[in-house]
Design an enzyme around this catalytic site. Structure first.
Site, PDB file in Angstrom:
ATOM      1  N   ASP A  97      12.365  52.757 -57.681  1.00 15.71           N
ATOM      2  CA  ASP A  97      12.392  53.956 -58.414  1.00 15.71           C
ATOM      3  C   ASP A  97      11.111  54.314 -58.853  1.00 15.71           C
ATOM      4  OD1 ASP A  97      11.824  52.195 -60.502  1.00 15.71           O
ATOM      5  OD2 ASP A  97      13.612  52.996 -61.737  1.00 15.71           O
ATOM      6  N   ASP A 110      21.417  47.274 -63.633  1.00 15.14           N
ATOM      7  CA  ASP A 110      20.196  46.583 -63.703  1.00 15.14           C
ATOM      8  C   ASP A 110      19.843  46.380 -65.334  1.00 15.14           C
ATOM      9  OD1 ASP A 110      17.570  48.290 -64.550  1.00 15.14           O
ATOM     10  OD2 ASP A 110      18.995  49.426 -63.515  1.00 15.14           O
ATOM     11  N   CYS A 138      23.162  22.183 -69.369  1.00 16.63           N
ATOM     12  CA  CYS A 138      23.057  23.262 -68.252  1.00 16.63           C
ATOM     13  C   CYS A 138      22.788  22.833 -66.893  1.00 16.63           C
ATOM     14  CB  CYS A 138      21.790  24.102 -68.725  1.00 16.63           C
ATOM     15  SG  CYS A 138      21.616  25.447 -67.531  1.00 16.63           S
ATOM     16  N   CYS A 143      21.820  24.495 -64.265  1.00 14.96           N
ATOM     17  CA  CYS A 143      20.779  25.173 -63.524  1.00 14.96           C
ATOM     18  C   CYS A 143      19.663  24.291 -63.224  1.00 14.96           C
ATOM     19  CB  CYS A 143      20.542  26.497 -64.203  1.00 14.96           C
ATOM     20  SG  CYS A 143      18.988  26.545 -65.011  1.00 14.96           S
ATOM     21  N   CYS A 154      16.924  23.950 -65.789  1.00  9.03           N
ATOM     22  CA  CYS A 154      16.924  22.927 -66.947  1.00  9.03           C
ATOM     23  C   CYS A 154      17.129  21.622 -66.164  1.00  9.03           C
ATOM     24  CB  CYS A 154      18.294  23.417 -67.621  1.00  9.03           C
ATOM     25  SG  CYS A 154      18.225  24.883 -68.391  1.00  9.03           S
ATOM     26  N   HIS A 169      16.529  31.377 -66.686  1.00 10.00           N
ATOM     27  CA  HIS A 169      17.788  30.397 -66.852  1.00 10.00           C
ATOM     28  C   HIS A 169      18.720  31.332 -67.440  1.00 10.00           C
ATOM     29  CE1 HIS A 169      20.299  27.725 -69.359  1.00 10.00           C
ATOM     30  NE2 HIS A 169      20.274  28.953 -70.337  1.00 10.00           N
TER      31      HIS A 169
END
Length: 799
Positions: free
Chosen positions: A405, A558, A668, A670, A673, A695
């Site tokens: 954009d 978004d 966590c 992820c 982490c 995260h």
DNA sequence: TACACTTCCATCTCATCCGG
DNA sequence: CCGGATGAGATGGAAGTGTA
């Protein structure tokens, strides 16, 4: 054989009459200068003998010595002098004394004056004319005036005598060599910086007397050895100033020399008209033939395109809502040394850092939105992205959705958007976008009186956008950007877009609208937009309304809100399935705030460093231990440091304690982490803060998928939509219910954890958590409040 | 003759602005 | 809050130059 020498003029001159020319004289134009020169007739001198500054004298000694030893040499010493009054001078050009320098001028002023005197143009002509080698002796400011950059052609090996800072800015060209002149060199060669460059060049020419046949300027040339082995120029057996250029280019008179002086006053405002001499046009041509792009060496470990797991593009939530992350150079150093706070690549840059999606087995968003303004913010980024295309630049495979954009917020104050549709279409095509958004112009409170104009303009742009897109049969999907100020205005515009033939429209300007307002607009828009036309919502991925957005007809959203919360705000920085946690502040002692404290005498640097080290060690020790509560000593330390840096803040101690007790980094799953552990929870520097942002995005994306797939009933860390008014949030019926539920959940989890641990203290604490706040405030009540605060404060969109 | 000042450049520090 | 870019001002460096 031509040897090119480029040096600067010096302040000290052979003659310094009262009426010497000044910068103002030069600015008044050639006629004026010529008149003044008449009055200075007796002082007119060839440039090579006008200057008596140290740099010039020393250089001239070397050149003269060389010339005297080789009177019949076929070597042409082509001496060019960058003058802040006359522009680029050949050594024999006759000039009048003047007082004018680039030194100390502001950057912009230097560039302007340089342009005006056509120094860049003239010098580039010299540099693109073949030479055996060239030596450039220019200080920072004079070098600036020459505008040497990646486009500059070097027709032979070229040696720059420059300071370390300037050396870094030199083009990365195989013909470019440099020798750094700093105080260290000044010491070594017994010569102040004032004359150092001249001295070194002088010595080089002394050396060349014996070695002109075999001298080669390459990367391996040991210049320092040459300089050390050569006597001082002051010890040379010569007559100073006995120098005339050998086989000089056609003689020019003093009048000709002044040709570069602007012809009239008006021309000083613009860049001077370009002289179309055949020489001058040479560099441009060759620059296209040999595109020597200066790209910082890229770490191949980092510059890898990610692989999407099988079936990623078919993930079920995509049918309901697609989450785009707006890109704003959010990258971290994958090899950051947390222990010593050292960046593996010196300073962070695209070439040595990774994006969030490179750190996870699969991307933590469904697509990337990149604004043109952002893509072209820096020269280097623009260059790269244009060269590579947007997918390669972002290191995602071709099938990964990338939307482009304009970045309407950046030109909100402008009368008109800074792009044309034609140009924008070309940009989307060239960079190979998947989606391209038409040019919109924001309508907000501050542009109230222009709203009608902006509204119509946006619609008109959209019409032009899609008709051109169709005409050119472009391969990407056009998205029509809709602006408005109420549901009806959005609806009316959207209707027109559908009629224009758009399959995808995007509602803009919603960032500061409440979730309720967004939903109203969306529903209204959907009354005229058929199901097969997709709708995107710009900047409003409200976690508490994802299902509603989807249900009411949005197909994509978004937002960078959860990413930025990691370092914006002091409270809710670390997102988990149980809610937000505060990150723990341990700022670097080099941070602005910390330095100010030292300066203001609030605390000594030593003390600050001790605190900093203590905090970090304490946190790491705690993370490594099995303790379920931090020690009082550690809390004291952290609170002291936090308070020092951030000032008194409410419930600092409880916030820190809560984060430490819950150990969100440990539970966590992820990748970030798992890898960085407690570092992610520390509020400190780009590499920790941005990792925490990544995260957060990951957690948000996980929750979003679960909610959309019906695996989770509601967003667990926020009250269900529509959100109650901020001030009544804590008392509304809905919220209370949610509160209870949430607190229970936390406590349950915590209790599970506690059963594993040995401490009784923790279990007791957790038992207290779900209990209702009593009238009398206790420490435990604070804890409850905190949890509630963290659970229910809705994140603000900041983009 | 001794010493301070001048010369000019590079570098360092600190402050400010910018945009997210 | 962060990093970067930019700018102002102070400092260091050594020879040359001016001055007492």
């Amino acid at each position: 054989m031509r040897i090119l020498i480029v040096t600067s003029c010096t302040g000290k001159k052979t003659f310094s009459p009262e009426n010497a020319l000044t910068t103002e004289d030069f600015d008044k134009g050639q006629a004026h200068v010529t008149r003044q020169e008449k009055a200075l007739k007796e002082y007119i001198t060839p440039a090579y003998s006008m200057y008596t500054g140290q740099q010039h004298l020393r250089l001239m000694r070397g050149l003269t010595y060389f010339q005297q030893q080789h009177p019949q040499s076929d070597v042409q010493l082509d001496l060019q002098i960058v003058s802040a009054g006359y522009g680029l001078l050949s050594a024999e050009q006759e000039i009048a004394p003047y007082e004018s320098t680039f030194q100390g001028l502001k950057r912009k002023e230097i560039l302007r004056r340089g342009q005006q005197l056509s120094i860049p143009e003239d010098l580039h002509t010299q540099l693109s004319t073949p030479y055996s080698f060239a030596i450039i002796l220019l200080g920072d400011d004079y070098l600036k005036s020459c505008q040497i950059d990646d486009e500059t052609i070097f027709a032979g090996p070229t040696l720059f005598f420059v300071g370390a800072a300037s050396a870094r800015k030199l083009p990365n060209h195989p013909n470019v060599h440099h020798f750094v002149t700093s105080n260290a060199e000044a010491k070594t060669y017994n010569c102040g910086l004032v004359g150092l460059k001249g001295e070194l060049a002088g010595r080089l020419f002394t050396h060349l007397v014996e070695h002109i046949k075999d001298f080669q300027l390459t990367q391996s040339t040991d210049l320092a050895a040459i300089f050390s082995a050569t006597p001082k120029t002051s010890e040379l057996d010569i007559e100073p100033f006995d120098f005339t250029p050998i086989t000089p280019p056609k003689k020019k008179s003093a009048k000709k020399a002044t040709k570069k002086v602007p012809t009239d006053k008006t021309s000083t405002k613009k860049t001077p008209k370009k002289k179309k001499s055949p020489k001058a046009s040479t560099p441009k041509k060759t620059s296209k033939e040999t595109p020597k792009k200066r790209i910082k060496r890229v770490n191949p470990e980092v510059d890898k395109i990610i692989e999407l797991p099988k079936g990623w593009m078919q993930k079920p939530h995509r049918d309901r809502l697609i989450y785009f992350i707006p890109d704003w150079d959010d990258q971290v150093d994958p090899d950051y040394d947390f222990e010593h706070d050292i960046h593996s690549g010196g300073t962070g840059d695209w070439s040595n850092q990774v994006y969030a999606h490179q750190m996870y087995p699969e991307p933590n968003y469904d697509g990337i939105l990149i604004s043109r303004v952002v893509a072209e913010k820096s020269k280097r980024k623009k260059e790269r992205i244009n060269q590579m295309g947007v997918h390669r630049y972002l290191r995602v495979p071709r099938e990964f959705p990338v939307m482009g954009d304009c970045g309407a917020f950046d030109y909100i104050k402008e009368e008109l958007p800074p792009f044309t549709t034609e140009e924008l279409l070309d940009y989307y095509t060239r960079l190979d976008f998947d989606y391209g958004v038409s040019i919109d112009h924001l309508i907000v409170a501050q542009t109230e009186e222009k709203k009608r104009f902006r509204y119509e303009l946006t619609i008109q742009n959209a019409a032009e956008f899609i008709s051109e897109h169709k005409k050119q049969k472009l391969p990407w999907t056009p998205i029509g950007a809709v602006q408005g100020w109420d549901p009806a205005s959005y609806r009316d515009a959207a209707k027109q877009y559908v009629d224009m033939g758009y399959d995808y429209i995007a509602l803009g300007g919603l960032v500061r609208t409440t979730t309720k307002g967004v939903l109203e607009i969306l529903s209204e828009v959907r009354t005229v937009v058929p199901d097969d036309v997709k709708v995107h919502l710009f900047g409003v991925a409200r976690p508490q309304a994802l299902t509603r957005f989807s249900d009411d007809g949005a197909n994509s959203v978004d937002s960078a809100s959860v990413l930025r919360k990691a370092w914006l705000g002091s409270n809710l920085n670390y997102l988990t399935q149980e809610g937000w946690f505060s990150a723990i502040r341990v700022p670097q002692v080099t941070s602005f705030r910390a330095k100010r404290l030292v300066k203001d005498g609030v605390i000594s640097l030593d003390k600050l460093q001790t605190l900093e080290r203590g905090c970090l060690r304490g946190l790491r020790d705690y993370a490594a231990s099995n303790d379920d509560t931090p020690s009082e000593a550690l809390l004291d330390l952290l609170v002291e440091y936090d308070t020092l840096i951030a000032g008194e803040r409410a419930k600092t101690r409880q916030k820190i304690e809560r984060t430490l007790i819950h150990r969100p980094w440990q539970s966590c799953p992820c990748a970030i982490c798992k890898d960085a552990g407690i570092e992610v929870a520390i509020f400190r520097g780009n590499n920790r803060n941005r990792r925490r942002g990544f995260h957060n995005t990951y957690v948000f994306h996980q929750i979003m998928q679960q909610v959309l797939n019906g695996e989770l009933e509601e967003i667990p860390f926020l009250p269900p939509p529509p959100p109650p008014k901020e001030d009544t949030a804590n008392t509304s019926e809905n919220t209370k219910k949610a509160e209870k539920k949430k607190t229970k959940k936390v406590s349950k989890r915590a209790t599970q954890k506690a059963t594993k641990s040995t401490s009784k203290k923790k279990t007791k604490k957790d038992k207290d958590l779900p209990s209702k706040p009593k009238k009398k405030k206790t420490k435990k009540d604070d804890a409850v409040e905190l949890v509630q605060m963290a659970l229910f404060t809705p994140p603000q969109d900041t983009d």
